[in-house]
Design an enzyme around this catalytic site. Structure first.
Site, PDB file in Angstrom:
ATOM      1  CG  ASP A  65      -8.159 -20.068  20.125  1.00 27.64           C
ATOM      2  OD1 ASP A  65      -7.481 -19.028  20.171  1.00 27.64           O
ATOM      3  OD2 ASP A  65      -8.974 -20.405  20.993  1.00 27.64           O
ATOM      4  CB  ILE A  66      -3.149 -17.587  17.744  1.00 21.66           C
ATOM      5  CG1 ILE A  66      -3.295 -17.730  16.226  1.00 21.66           C
ATOM      6  CG2 ILE A  66      -1.697 -17.329  18.139  1.00 21.66           C
ATOM      7  CD1 ILE A  66      -2.473 -18.805  15.604  1.00 21.66           C
ATOM      8  CG  HIS A 147       6.848  -0.846  13.165  1.00 22.43           C
ATOM      9  ND1 HIS A 147       7.519  -0.498  14.319  1.00 22.43           N
ATOM     10  CD2 HIS A 147       5.630  -0.290  13.285  1.00 22.43           C
ATOM     11  CE1 HIS A 147       6.733   0.240  15.082  1.00 22.43           C
ATOM     12  NE2 HIS A 147       5.566   0.366  14.492  1.00 22.43           N
ATOM     13  CG  ASP A 159       4.206   1.919  18.005  1.00 20.31           C
ATOM     14  OD1 ASP A 159       4.403   1.196  17.018  1.00 20.31           O
ATOM     15  OD2 ASP A 159       4.340   3.163  17.985  1.00 20.31           O
ATOM     16  CD  GLU A 193       6.009   2.790  11.649  1.00 25.76           C
ATOM     17  OE1 GLU A 193       4.971   3.349  11.288  1.00 25.76           O
ATOM     18  OE2 GLU A 193       6.529   3.006  12.769  1.00 25.76           O
ATOM     19  CD  GLU A 194       7.512   4.000  15.744  1.00 26.08           C
ATOM     20  OE1 GLU A 194       7.115   5.100  15.338  1.00 26.08           O
ATOM     21  OE2 GLU A 194       6.783   3.191  16.353  1.00 26.08           O
ATOM     22  CG  HIS A 309       5.525   7.013  19.562  1.00 27.81           C
ATOM     23  ND1 HIS A 309       5.530   7.803  18.446  1.00 27.81           N
ATOM     24  CD2 HIS A 309       5.442   5.746  19.103  1.00 27.81           C
ATOM     25  CE1 HIS A 309       5.444   7.043  17.355  1.00 27.81           C
ATOM     26  NE2 HIS A 309       5.382   5.789  17.741  1.00 27.81           N
ATOM     27  CG  ASP A 324      -7.287 -14.290  22.664  1.00 25.76           C
ATOM     28  OD1 ASP A 324      -6.894 -15.002  21.711  1.00 25.76           O
ATOM     29  OD2 ASP A 324      -8.114 -14.691  23.494  1.00 25.76           O
ATOM     30  CG  ASP A 328      -7.593 -16.063  18.130  1.00 33.29           C
ATOM     31  OD1 ASP A 328      -6.500 -16.663  18.110  1.00 33.29           O
ATOM     32  OD2 ASP A 328      -8.363 -16.112  19.121  1.00 33.29           O
TER      33      ASP A 328
HETATM   34  N1  TRP Z   1       3.556   3.355  14.231  1.00 32.62           N
HETATM   35  C1  TRP Z   1       2.473   4.233  13.931  1.00 32.62           C
HETATM   36  C2  TRP Z   1       2.967   5.628  14.201  1.00 32.62           C
HETATM   37  O1  TRP Z   1       3.751   5.800  15.116  1.00 32.62           O
HETATM   38  C3  TRP Z   1       1.286   3.929  14.810  1.00 32.62           C
HETATM   39  C4  TRP Z   1       0.033   4.453  14.252  1.00 32.62           C
HETATM   40  C5  TRP Z   1      -0.555   5.601  14.570  1.00 32.62           C
HETATM   41  C6  TRP Z   1      -0.763   3.821  13.296  1.00 32.62           C
HETATM   42  N2  TRP Z   1      -1.682   5.713  13.895  1.00 32.62           N
HETATM   43  C7  TRP Z   1      -1.847   4.658  13.109  1.00 32.62           C
HETATM   44  C8  TRP Z   1      -0.671   2.622  12.608  1.00 32.62           C
HETATM   45  C9  TRP Z   1      -2.826   4.328  12.206  1.00 32.62           C
HETATM   46  C10 TRP Z   1      -1.661   2.298  11.715  1.00 32.62           C
HETATM   47  C11 TRP Z   1      -2.720   3.151  11.516  1.00 32.62           C
HETATM   48  O2  TRP Z   1       2.601   6.562  13.510  1.00 32.62           O
HETATM   49 ZN    ZN Z   2       4.161   1.682  15.149  1.00 33.77          ZN
END
Ligand code: TRP
Ligand code: ZN
Ligand code: CA
Length: 461
Positions: A65-66, A147, A159, A193-194, A309, A324, A328
């Site tokens: 259990d984290i 990310h 996010d 990622e963004e 965002h 949580d 887990d």
């Molecule tokens: N980082 C993703 C984004 O900005 C967040 C996101 C939106 C996402 N919809 C998603 C991540 C669906 C996984 C699945 O687009």
């Molecule tokens: Zn994201």
């Protein structure tokens, strides 16, 4: 599991068995036995230690259990990093690099082999942080990733501080458990990622085809603490998907298939080269329906994350319950898909000294020695140091592990900690030490009044 720093309590779903019994049953199910989820009540004695029966599966190691408090502590650090760096942790900004350094420091201290992979995009340098847990089958690599960059508009706590902290704490739990899974475990924190999954794409591009084929699964966690959460499981690799679903079934939380945008996160580059992928998601800017609010609670007609965002994606923009449960679930998937315990009993060779050694009150340090023999090469990167000290005030104690060459590893400092006894297992990265030789536990009592003795201690190689 359900304690919250802000004093809220979470109504937990009714459960038929305590967590340990449910986890044992889940692990057994994953190991391919006939023990079903719903047979998890601790009535038949199937999970009571020392009561083997013919039908009992091979011993398995239950996923931990984290502690969600640990996950939140990482998120506070990400928040502080953003606040100190112009309010974000975005690609090309100092808050991103500071985030990498924070995560790397935790992993290095826990015995991971870490590396930074540099790439360049959008006119700036980016980094992926890759952390390998030593051991496991190099031809079967189980990866988990998240990310670590935010958008430039805000600190990116949900996010994707949430996924980043969730896999970090899972990685640290692997170290605390001294896990020896069948598969090789690799954790990754992606940059940019963004900007269009640039870091994860750079990683996949950098892998020779033979290495790609060794990745037996990639698990992605992008937004797992949404304040008005849904519980979405990626609908991709069947085994990964059903592993996550089993976990949520065991805590009586319904899930839905993730439909908010397949391919919108770092699993896409892996999927595109044929790696089995899966993941979890608690929702972004889509609206929670009334049917969803009925099964998950929260507010219908509002987004899962109305700060998606935006600058308000801070540590206030979280559901502790979602964090949580999802964390887990990550640990459950790593333990289960990693094949821990079922094929690899987590027992090494144990060297123990059980002779009592008195610890003088506020006096000189004392030592207890064990001779390690018959090992080849260096000590493990996650050397398990089991300590059993009886003492009336453990806060007085300073404890070190001393390697054969005299290098001391601090296990514990003195502290205002009024509890008795130290009975715990520490994990030490001893990979730069020769395994064979005389290891010592060194204990000093630095505060007057309370006393005790080393009852026993042991090293597991
Ligand atoms: N980082 C993703 C984004 O900005 C967040 C996101 C939106 C996402 N919809 C998603 C991540 C669906 C996984 C699945 O687009
Ligand atoms: Zn994201
Ligand atoms: Ca004392």
């Amino acid at each position: 599991m359900s304690s919250h720093a802000d004093g809220r309590t979470t109504r937990k779903p009714r459960r038929s068995a305590p967590a340990w019994a449910r986890r044992a049953a889940l692990a057994a199910t994953a190991a391919g036995t006939v023990l079903g989820l719903l047979a998890a009540a601790p009535t038949a004695g199937a999970s009571s230690p020392g009561a083997p029966t013919a039908a009992r599966p091979a011993p398995t190691v239950a996923a931990p259990d984290i502690p969600v408090a640990n996950v939140k502590a990482h998120l506070s650090q990400f928040q502080s990093i953003a606040s100190a760096n112009g309010g974000n942790r975005a690609h090309g900004r100092p808050g991103y690099r500071a985030s990498v350094d924070y995560v790397k420091g935790k992993l290095d201290a826990a015995g991971y082999t870490t590396r930074l992979q540099q790439f360049s995009t959008g006119g700036a340098t980016g980094w992926n942080l890759i952390a390998d847990w030593p051991g496991g089958d190099p031809n079967q690599v189980l990866m988990a990733g998240a990310h670590l960059d935010s958008v430039s508009a805000g600190p990116g706590i949900n996010d994707n501080g949430s996924g980043s902290a969730g896999i970090l704490e899972t990685a640290l739990a692997v170290s605390r458990a001294g896990l020896t899974p069948k598969k090789h475990l690799r954790f990754a924190w992606w940059g940019a990622e963004e900007l269009g999954m640039r870091g994860s794409q750079a990683y996949v591009n950098s892998l020779p085809a033979t290495d790609r084929s060794k990745i037996s699964g990639y698990l992605n966690f992008d937004m797992i603490g949404s304040p008005n959460p849904g519980y979405f499981v990626y609908d991709d690799d069947r085994q990964i998907e059903s592993t996550f679903k089993s976990y949520f079934a065991s805590i009586n939380v319904p899930t839905e298939i993730e439909t908010e945008g397949d391919g919108r996160s770092d699993h896409a580059p892996f999927k595109n080269v044929g790696v089995p992928v899966g993941g979890l998601f608690s929702g972004a800017d889509y609206t929670k329906t009334s049917a969803q609010a009925q099964k998950w609670g929260g507010t219908a007609g509002r987004p899962f994350d109305s700060c998606y965002h935006r600058s308000c994606d801070t540590t206030a923009n979280l559901s502790d319950t979602s964090l949580d449960r999802n964390t887990d679930a990550i640990a459950y998937a790593i333990w289960t898909l990693g094949g821990s315990g079922s094929t690899n009993p987590p027992t090494g060779t144990v060297f123990e000294n059980a002779a009592d050694v008195q610890i003088p009150d506020a006096g000189a340090a004392v030592t207890s020695a064990v001779q390690v023999t018959g090992q080849t090469g260096n000590a493990p990167a996650a050397l398990q140091v089991g300590v059993d000290i009886k003492h009336t005030y453990r806060g007085d104690l300073v404890i070190d592990l001393v390697a054969p060459d005299g290098t001391a590893y601090r296990l514990k400092n003195s502290a205002a900690d009024p509890a008795p006894n130290v009975q715990t297992t520490y994990t030490v990265d001893a990979s730069s030490e020769a395994a064979n030789g005389t290891w010592q536990l060194r204990v000093q009592d630095v505060g007057p009044q309370d006393t005790g003795y080393i009852d026993s201690w042991k090293l597991t190689f």
